[in-house]
Design a protein around this motif. Sequence first.
Motif, PDB file in Angstrom:
ATOM      1  N   ALA A  89      -8.792  -7.284  13.669  1.00 11.11           N
ATOM      2  CA  ALA A  89      -7.481  -6.955  13.104  1.00 11.11           C
ATOM      3  C   ALA A  89      -7.425  -7.308  11.614  1.00 11.11           C
ATOM      4  N   PHE A  90      -8.023  -8.448  11.252  1.00 10.48           N
ATOM      5  CA  PHE A  90      -8.032  -8.866   9.845  1.00 10.48           C
ATOM      6  C   PHE A  90      -8.857  -7.902   8.994  1.00 10.48           C
ATOM      7  N   ARG A  91     -10.033  -7.507   9.490  1.00 15.15           N
ATOM      8  CA  ARG A  91     -10.862  -6.569   8.737  1.00 15.15           C
ATOM      9  C   ARG A  91     -10.143  -5.228   8.562  1.00 15.15           C
ATOM     10  N   LYS A  92      -9.449  -4.781   9.594  1.00 20.54           N
ATOM     11  CA  LYS A  92      -8.698  -3.535   9.480  1.00 20.54           C
ATOM     12  C   LYS A  92      -7.613  -3.662   8.415  1.00 20.54           C
ATOM     13  N   HIS A  93      -6.939  -4.815   8.418  1.00 20.28           N
ATOM     14  CA  HIS A  93      -5.888  -5.066   7.427  1.00 20.28           C
ATOM     15  C   HIS A  93      -6.471  -4.997   6.013  1.00 20.28           C
ATOM     16  N   VAL A  94      -7.615  -5.651   5.811  1.00 18.75           N
ATOM     17  CA  VAL A  94      -8.228  -5.683   4.474  1.00 18.75           C
ATOM     18  C   VAL A  94      -8.724  -4.296   4.066  1.00 18.75           C
ATOM     19  N   PHE A  95      -9.362  -3.582   4.998  1.00 18.91           N
ATOM     20  CA  PHE A  95      -9.900  -2.260   4.658  1.00 18.91           C
ATOM     21  C   PHE A  95      -8.787  -1.231   4.434  1.00 18.91           C
ATOM     22  N   ASP A  96      -7.663  -1.409   5.089  1.00 17.60           N
ATOM     23  CA  ASP A  96      -6.520  -0.527   4.802  1.00 17.60           C
ATOM     24  C   ASP A  96      -6.052  -0.723   3.361  1.00 17.60           C
ATOM     25  N   ILE A  97      -6.003  -1.995   2.931  1.00 19.08           N
ATOM     26  CA  ILE A  97      -5.628  -2.285   1.543  1.00 19.08           C
ATOM     27  C   ILE A  97      -6.661  -1.693   0.585  1.00 19.08           C
ATOM     28  N   LEU A  98      -7.955  -1.861   0.951  1.00 17.41           N
ATOM     29  CA  LEU A  98      -9.026  -1.328   0.109  1.00 17.41           C
ATOM     30  C   LEU A  98      -8.902   0.190  -0.045  1.00 17.41           C
ATOM     31  N   ASP A  99      -8.666   0.883   1.059  1.00 19.56           N
ATOM     32  CA  ASP A  99      -8.549   2.349   0.991  1.00 19.56           C
ATOM     33  C   ASP A  99      -7.381   2.769   0.109  1.00 19.56           C
ATOM     34  N   ASP A 100      -6.282   2.022   0.193  1.00 22.00           N
ATOM     35  CA  ASP A 100      -5.126   2.343  -0.658  1.00 22.00           C
ATOM     36  C   ASP A 100      -5.476   2.176  -2.131  1.00 22.00           C
ATOM     37  N   GLU A 101      -6.205   1.106  -2.478  1.00 22.72           N
ATOM     38  CA  GLU A 101      -6.578   0.855  -3.871  1.00 22.72           C
ATOM     39  C   GLU A 101      -7.539   1.918  -4.380  1.00 22.72           C
TER      40      GLU A 101
END
Length: 440
Positions: free
Chosen positions: A334-346
């Motif tokens: 869940a944490f990795r998904k949260h971080v990668f979602d932020i990464l994709d947005d950036e």
Amino acid sequence: MLICLTASHRNASFDLLERLSIGAPTAASRLVTDSDVLDGAVVLATCNRFEAYLDIAGDDRDSAVSATVDAVATASDLVPAEVLDSVSVLGGGDVVQHLFAVSSGLESVVVGETEISGQVRRALEDARANGTTTSDLERLFQEAAHTSRGVKTRTRIGAAGRSLVRLGLELASSRITDWARTRVLLVGTGSYAATTIAALRDRGAANIQVFSPSGRAPWFAAKHDLVAASDLRTAIGSSDVVITCTSSEVPVVEPADLDDGRRRIVIDLGLPRNVDPDAADVDGVELLDLETISIHAPIAELNAESEARQMVDDAVSRFRAQALEQSTTPALVAFRKHVFDILDDEIDRAKRRDTDPESVEQTERALRHLVGVLLHRPSVRARELGRAGRGEEFVGALDALFGVRPEPEAELPSPVVPLAERTAPECPVSTDRTGEADAS
């Protein structure tokens, strides 16, 4: 949460185990579909033991035990209180320790007997077919199978144990002077009967008749170079040793069949019993049934058993450590998904701001590298905390700092894995009841 209900030759009567071996497997599928407290169940029932491995929905252990006892008692025509008094209930790490020892043959009537590992695998296959496995039960049973194979190939525990038929013949040998002149009648034509023939011939027996309650004797006799008997009582009358191993649910040999004044040894390997217990009172008859044979089971070779138990202990420790590590996996995912979602947005924002493809590619590569570096330490720490039994601290920290919570684990369909090998069950009885005892 996993628990296990277990009864064996050590703490339950053979009569009760005999009844459970017939009824308990038929109750397995209803255990899950008719109960709100069970997510999954794997039931193993042989002439020497009853095991129910349960995956509980929640932590209501008492309700799960009650529901299981009621179901198997009803299916076996037993009183629930009688079953409850005969089972031990294991929980936590004791479940893992127990199954690994059982599947490795360390809890069998004859220590080191390898047939039980095949029975354990078939119990899992039946649960898969009934749709009653869960991911936790799958992991437990697959690791138990791996452990039993290691014990079998890396220790001499198998030399300490002998199959029940060979043990029965060894007991009979103290009363028989020459197997080559002994007339033997085999009642049964399943694959366990084939094992019996091999054991008899190893001892020099050559005069062997076979009788089949289901009429398969001619076919079986031709296959194994035996004499087919058409009438049971006549065949008994001309035999010195009678060995029974069919899956008939009623005795096929009655006291009257043996009451001809001849001295005779009867070895009953059937479950349920193939020979009426009152046959032991007939003059000249010596009856060796499974209960009698188990009493004379040999003491294991201590060094081999000690080595095998150490291997089981090591496997249990590895399984527990792996399970603890995996306890943090849902939160880490869940944490990795949260971080990668932020990464994709950036990355999307960078693409909108900069029209130079090369520049965008460099920015994306840098951001992905940075995220990989940042995620490494939390990933390592999650495994460390899991192994230390502190996985909840990791989960709580993610929730407090990022509002990230693990998603509920979805139950995936159980994979159908072909058996690596097939062996005879711990006792000469098949669960399909379509014919005589068959170990395959």
